[in-house]
Structures are given as structure tokens and as C-alpha cells.
Design an enzyme around this catalytic site. Structure first.
Site, mmCIF file in Angstrom:
data_model
loop_
_atom_site.group_PDB
_atom_site.id
_atom_site.type_symbol
_atom_site.label_atom_id
_atom_site.label_comp_id
_atom_site.label_asym_id
_atom_site.label_seq_id
_atom_site.Cartn_x
_atom_site.Cartn_y
_atom_site.Cartn_z
ATOM 1 N N GLY A 258 40.157 53.935 52.163
ATOM 2 C CA GLY A 258 39.961 54.494 50.834
ATOM 3 C C GLY A 258 41.026 55.449 50.365
ATOM 4 N N GLY A 302 44.591 50.564 54.250
ATOM 5 C CA GLY A 302 45.265 49.288 53.999
ATOM 6 C C GLY A 302 46.236 49.507 52.860
ATOM 7 N N ARG A 303 45.656 49.784 51.684
ATOM 8 C CA ARG A 303 46.439 50.067 50.494
ATOM 9 C C ARG A 303 47.468 51.191 50.730
ATOM 10 N NH1 ARG A 303 43.897 49.854 45.258
ATOM 11 N NH2 ARG A 303 41.936 50.023 46.402
ATOM 12 N N CYS A 375 46.694 30.806 30.530
ATOM 13 C CA CYS A 375 46.029 30.421 29.291
ATOM 14 C C CYS A 375 44.756 31.233 29.131
ATOM 15 C CB CYS A 375 45.741 28.927 29.326
ATOM 16 S SG CYS A 375 45.367 28.271 27.690
ATOM 17 N N GLU A 376 44.922 32.521 28.942
ATOM 18 C CA GLU A 376 43.786 33.431 28.816
ATOM 19 C C GLU A 376 44.304 34.704 28.168
ATOM 20 O OE1 GLU A 376 40.879 33.254 31.623
ATOM 21 O OE2 GLU A 376 40.169 35.287 31.401
ATOM 22 N N TYR A 405 46.084 44.028 47.726
ATOM 23 C CA TYR A 405 45.081 43.386 46.856
ATOM 24 C C TYR A 405 45.695 42.610 45.693
ATOM 25 C CZ TYR A 405 42.216 46.534 49.585
ATOM 26 O OH TYR A 405 41.640 47.193 50.636
#
Lengths: 447, 447
Positions: A258, A302-303, A375-376, A405
Site C-alpha cells: 500500500g 509492489g507499486r 473506439c471509446e 498495474y
């Protein structure tokens, strides 16, 4: 380059070209195309070492594979002496395929299957983090069936949820992970794990949230979990050689992951050493208050390790001025890539630091937006930024802090082929993951 | 099974087992494992035919590949006589690999590269939908270089945004697609496309939104776009053989996609015939008011065809009662799969109809939640539902209407291997896409 967001070894040369570890990003695009993810290996290792130093040694730090895992990354983690957290059978398989020592692997997951647990025991993983009563009994059964004793931690939900500089303390947590402290489920799990012949309980685990920048949330969670530990050794000690002996046995306190990172130039980076010092001293104080020895504290970043180590380089393909109000326009820069290689802006309203990396910008800054090629209409990488009005087709724009991520959650939406990953170190670039092809996308089709 | 959400050929047998097209879902799981995506081929074809009938024939309907594309699905679209919309070089490559006739392919995209446009011209696609001035000139150049004339539509942003039963009308649209009508950019694009030697303009395109259930939004957009067309033929007609000749030439009006489907039993399904009738009559009226002939209306459904055709079957692996308040608990059912195979609940707050499919439920209904197996607390498939309290480990739970934007946006988060896709028809099951393996995940690693 803003050092709080960009890799340690990112520099802008005199000609305006950005290099990482001495390799010009435009050269990488020339060789491998765009988009491309560039990982600064030394930056990854540096952050791993900083965390190890801050928490008392590499054996206190687990790299959370879910942030980004390849076999090569697992080998870096191994070489740095860190442990590895995996959260699925697939992550375990990749870790084992890399040669990562099973004894330094901790296994998470709210829904581990019997087959996965069998593989954990067979491989000899260091710890399985128990997440539900059913899993506890299944793992006991699996271990006994294999003539083994599996070391475990119990994941406790202490009712503390932390994000950035705030935390919320509740009595109950309406979430899928762990055993509730308040309901007594956590105490029951500890009692059952201690009694299970196939399990050896080494301590407790909790996780407070993500993008956390200070110690308070961790500290409160640790206080509650150590309070549970105090009750455990008081009530169950007599059955297990006495209070002190049991406290010695349950000496691991895994406070989860975290730790936050800065995503934009305006954000402060994590003060790793300061937060670790605060956490460790507060944990020691809480342990004393609960009448148990100071535990060995583990953390699961991790991050905080891989996030800032990587940047994603895109090529600008389309520049469009869109009128958004009378007399006001927004310059849309459409880049190769988008929500398929980075879903975080759509999923979490994440923001990124985007920079021109192939030259100096000379134009005047205008209101802009960086969008992807999907296409969004929600396929937006950076919602609001000022862009130099000379940025044009063929320019290279890189987003920093895309190591965690992004590829881990990448998709093939619109049949997008996922980008290659290039490692840079000491002036050299090596391909770690090749670009996906349309043939790859069709490879699983059997009709 | 609620017919508004489940595939046409889904039935619950007398023993409680759910079949699709006569094939029991538990048998499919036994053979192919869980999770597994099951596609009702006849349902897919039926919806394609209903749309074709409603809009005046299959040549009025384009299947939007982005919703879900495999070569087999492209062949179904071809066999039904529909056209195909692609939005990327990858989708075009898959369509061509399936043998889909290029002349019935329409190419979208806000950031088409020169290489992609070259491939469009080389393959001989029916239409390229122009999205920016740069693309217009690049495609003209590419076509002339190839000695070809490429048929095109101009994508207009008319300032109409529609969702479900509401729409918002604005003068400007702050989005990446198309040419603004209000700013004059759309008129300029039409003028330039008409003048470009390498292009042949066949008409106009617009897109109003998604999950639209009635004609009003489409109608207002059509009114504005036909108003532009009226101005175009008035002002530019004299240069192109006269007003009527030019109006004949610009006879296509593509109103885009966006038809809604029901995701839960409480929602009404789309009244395809009624909405089409309303759209066509209102378009005809608007054309008359603008002094142009009624255009040939095209639509681009993706979700409305494949969405309800597929269900995803999961196995329950963990059942946990989590206290959420004094005396109140929530039953968490953790299933194999989750946000990797269906990101829509997290990305769009999407809701789904989840049912026990291997037997009748006999228990009392309790407050529940269906969660996935990923290491993320937001990995929730169905937030709030009542679950029978006898649902346990090994039971099969299926989510309906997972055909569109689920596998298309699927990821390998937590090294999840993407599920297989099984086609059912006339009592038989055939594997269309095999399950992904960990070896597949590592296949692109070269270090």
C-alpha cells in the site's frame, strides 16, 4: 525530469531528447516501435534496496508480483534478496519458472483452489496467507496428505482502511479478504491454525489500503492486530508451552502493501525511511502495550518498487483542436495505445505526468488532453494538461510511473497488441518482452 | 430463465440444471473447466436477423467488432449478410483472416496510422470513416498513391449524447471523435472530402452514445446531421452536378451504435422493431425538412447482438459470511475468475444477473455478493444480490449477458489465464477459443 515521478536515471539531454539510464527514448522507439514500456533496472533495484534498508533488511520486504511480474523481474527480486508475494496459481507458476526460491514466496488469495494449495505445498512455499475458514481446513488436509507442515499466516481484517494521508477506522470491514477481528473470526482462525497438524502458524497479516504515504493507518492496524495477538497468547499460551513461547512462535507481523508513489510532478514522493521508522517504532510501542515482544515486521510493496521504474512512450498520431465552448478549444493529442495498456485513468481516475521526450517543446502552452486510439470516448490517458502548441504528429510523448498495474492489467481491447518491454541499464537497452502480434491474438482460436 | 437477459435458448431443466441450446452448463464445465464463456450461436444469429429486418435488410446493419471478435464470429456476421465495423488495424487483420469480404468492412478510429490506412486501401475496405483533417489528407494521399479511390464517410459530432432513456443536446462535444458540426469543421471535412481525388464521399456518420433504448437521441442527431447535409447540397451542389445529384451521392447516413440491452431481470429489453421504426420515420421526416432525399440508414450494433448471446459460468470456491454491522452479515461467494474476465462492474458500475445453474437452490435467500479471485478488494462481479443460503463450494454460478466488452476487454491481471469460449447450438458444444495457459502468458518474454 521531475525526480519525484520519473525514473532515477531519466535525464533530458541538451538537445531536448530524454534518456533513461543513458538510452535515448527515441532510439528505443526506432528499434522497438511505439508504444513501448521502458524499465530502468537500476531504479527498480534502488527502490528495492531503499525499502530493504528502511525496514531492517531484504528479508522484511516482499515484492508484490501483482504490480508487474515477468520471470526477469522475479530474478531481480531474488538477486536483491527480497521475498516475493504471489496472489494466484499463475503468479506462483511464473515465479517458480523464473527459479525464484519457493521458500521466499508468500501466497495470497481470497479464493485459492485445492489444486493451487497442493501446488503451494508441493513447491514448498514459505508462507500461505490464510484467508477463509474453508481454506484453513483444506490446506491442513492437503499438507497432512502430503506429509508436510505448511507455514502460514492468518490474514486479519482489523477495520482500518488507509488511502494517501487519511485512514478510516471501523469495527467491521465489508470486504472479501481475511478474517474479521471484531467478530472473533480472526481469533478462531488463529486457534484453528495452531491446532491444525498440517499447519504451522508464524504470525498475522493485515493490509490497510493503497497509495498510503504515512504510518498512521499501518500503526492503528498494527495496534489492533497486536491486541489480538496479546489475547491469543494470554488465552491459548497455556496450551502451547506458555505465553512467551507462543508469542515467540507468532513473531511475524506482515503489514501488507500500500505504499504510495507520486504520479504527478506536484505530488510528494513517499518518504520511505521516515515512514518505516515511524511504523517500526509505533509497532514496537503497540507490542509493548499488548505485552508481546516486538514482532518481525514485513511489508509487501509492489507499486512502490516498480511503479516509478517504468515509463510508457507513445507516438502522437493525430492532433485535433476541439471547440469546447465559445472561443475555447482543447487540443487533443491521440497516441498509439491507450486504455488497453493503461486502464488506470479510466478505472481509478489516475493522473499521469506526460512529457514530450524527443525534443524540447518550443510552442506556447495550450489546454490539452492525451487520448488513446481505442473506439471509446472514455479512452483518455491524461484528462487535463497544458501542451506546447508545437507538438505534432510523430512526436513522442511519455507517461511516467507506469510500471505498476498498467501492463499487469493490460487488455487486447480493439485487438490491440500489447507493447514490448525494454530494460535499460548502463547505456544499454535489452528487450524483456516482445510486442504482441495479431497472430498471438488469434492463437487460441480453434474454430 | 429471464428471457430479457438470458440467451434465447437458455432453459432450466426439471432437475434445476440450466441448459443453453440444449447443452447442460455443468457438462460444459466438466469438459472445459470454469470459468467458461458459453455462446448461443442461434441467439447471436437471431439478434442479427432481428436488427436486419428492423432496419430494412442486412446491408443496413454493421456488427461492431469491438464488442467481441473472433474469426468464427466474423464468419457468422458474414453468413448473416451483415457488414462489419472495425476500429483498429488488429480488428481489420482478424476480419480479413476470417475471410470477411473487405467491401463490407467499415473502418473506424480516431488515430489511424498511415500504415493502417494503406492496409485499408490495399484490402479494399468498403468505407473508411474519416475522423480528423489530418487523416482525410493522409488517406487521400495513400489512395492516390495506390491509384485507388477510397469510399469514405465523414464522422460528425452533432452535439447529442444519449444514454438509456435520456439524451443531452449541446452545441459542442468535448470528445476525441469526429468533426464538430457547430464549429464548421464537419462542413469543411465534407468539402475537402468531396474535393479529394483519392476519396469518394458516400455520406455522413454520427454516434450518440451507449445503452440507448429509444429513438429520440438518434433522431435529434439525425436532424442535425441532415441539416448539415442540406447546407452541403445547397452550397456545394453547384460544383458537383447540382443539388440533387450531390444529395444522391451522399445517400448514406450511419447513425452508429449504442443500442441497449437488459443486464438484469428488472430491465426491459430493447424493442428493436419499435426503435427502428421510430428512427426510420423520424429520419425521413428530418430529411424532408432539410430538403434532401431520405438517406439509407445504417446502424452499428455490437452489444445488442453478442451481449445477450453469451453467459459466463463460474465455480464457487469460497463462501464467507462477513459481518458488516451489528447482527448483519453479508455472504461473499468467491468465484473462479473476476475482474480479469469482466472489468465492467469496476469500470462502469455494471450490474449482472447471476444464477445458480447446476441445480435448484433450496435455501433461504440471504444478502450476498459475488466476488472474483483477484488480489484487489474492488474485484466484485455482483455487488448486491440475494443468494440462497445453500449455495456452496463447487456450485456453479453463471452471469448472463456477458458477450459484449467482457472478453474483449479481458486482462491477465494476477496472471489469470483467460477462459475458453464454447459455442452451443442444437444440443452440441464446440470449443471456439481454448483456455489460456501460463505458458501463453510467458510466451512473449525473451529475457
Amino acid at each position: 525530469m521531475p525526480a519525484n515521478v520519473w525514473p532515477t536515471n531519466a535525464r533530458r539531454q541538451e538537445d531536448g531528447v530524454v534518456t533513461v539510464a543513458g538510452v535515448p527514448l527515441p532510439e528505443i522507439v526506432e528499434e522497438y516501435g511505439a508504444p513501448v514500456v521502458v524499465v530502468d533496472e537500476a531504479d527498480f533495484r534502488l527502490r528495492a534496496r531503499q525499502l530493504a534498508r528502511a525496514f531492517g533488511g531484504p528479508d522484511h520486504v516482499h515484492y508484490a508480483a501483482k504490480a508487474f511480474l515477468t520471470r526477469q523481474i522475479a530474478r531481480w527480486v531474488d538477486e536483491e534478496g527480497l521475498s516475493l508475494d504471489v496472489a494466484s496459481a499463475g503468479e506462483l507458476a511464473i515465479a517458480l519458472a523464473s527459479g525464484f526460491p519457493a521458500a521466499r514466496i508468500t501466497v495470497h488469495g481470497n479464493n485459492k483452489t485445492r489444486g493451487f494449495l497442493e501446488e503451494c505445498v508441493r513447491a514448498g512455499v514459505g508462507h500461505v496467507v490464510l484467508d477463509s475458514p474453508g481454506e484453513l481446513h483444506m490446506l491442513d488436509d492437503v499438507a497432512r496428505g502430503a506429509g508436510a507442515v505448511q507455514s502460514v499466516l492468518v490474514r486479519v481484517t482489523p477495520g482500518v482502511e488507509a488511502h494517501t494521508h487519511e485512514f478510516i477506522a471501523t469495527s467491521h470491514e465489508d470486504q472479501k479478504f481475511g478474517f474479521s477481528l471484531a467478530s472473533g473470526a480472526a481469533f478462531g482462525a488463529v486457534r484453528d491454525a495452531l491446532a491444525a497438524e498440517g499447519l504451522h502458524l508464524d504470525g498475522l497479516h493485515c493490509h490497510v489500503g493503497s497509495q498510503v504515504f504515512d504510518a498512521e493507518g499501518f500503526s492503528l492496524a498494527a495496534q489492533r492486530v497486536l491486541g489480538l495477538l496479546g489475547r491469543v497468547v494470554d488465552e491459548l499460551g497455556p496450551e502451547y508451552g506458555g505465553r512467551e513461547a507462543l508469542a515467540e512462535e507468532l513473531s511475524l507481523l506482515d503489514l501488507g502493501g500500500g505504499f504510495g508513489i507520486a504520479y504527478t510532478a506536484e505530488e510528494d514522493p513517499l518518504d520511505v525511511a521516515g515512514v518505516a521508522r515511524d511504523m517500526l517504532s509505533q509497532v514496537a510501542a503497540h507490542a509493548e502495550a499488548s505485552g508481546v515482544p516486538a514482532p518481525k515486521v514485513m511489508v509487501e510493496p509492489g507499486r512502490a518498487i516498480v511503479g516509478p521504474s517504468a515509463v510508457t512512450v507513445y507516438e502522437v498520431g493525430t492532433v485535433k483542436d476541439v471547440p469546447i465552448d465559445e472561443g475555447i478549444t482543447r487540443r487533443y493529442l491521440a497516441v498509439s495505445g491507450g486504455m488497453s495498456d493503461n486502464i488506470r485513468p479510466m478505472l481509478y481516475d489516475a493522473n499521469y505526468d506526460a512529457r514530450l521526450v524527443n525534443r524540447f517543446a518550443e510552442g506556447e502552452a495550450v489546454a490539452g488532453r492525451v487520448v488513446g486510439s481505442h473506439c471509446e470516448s472514455g479512452d483518455i490517458l491524461v484528462h487535463d494538461l497544458m501542451v506546447p502548441d508545437d507538438v505534432g504528429v510523430g512526436d513522442l510523448v511519455a507517461l511516467a510511473a507506469t510500471g505498476a498495474y498498467c501492463l499487469a492489467m493490460s487488455s487486447n481491447y480493439n485487438a490491440a497488441c500489447r507493447p514490448p518491454v525494454v530494460v535499460v541499464d548502463g547505456g544499454e537497452a535489452r528487450l524483456m518482452v516482445r510486442r504482441e502480434t495479431v497472430d498471438d491474438l488469434m492463437a487460441r482460436e480453434v474454430l
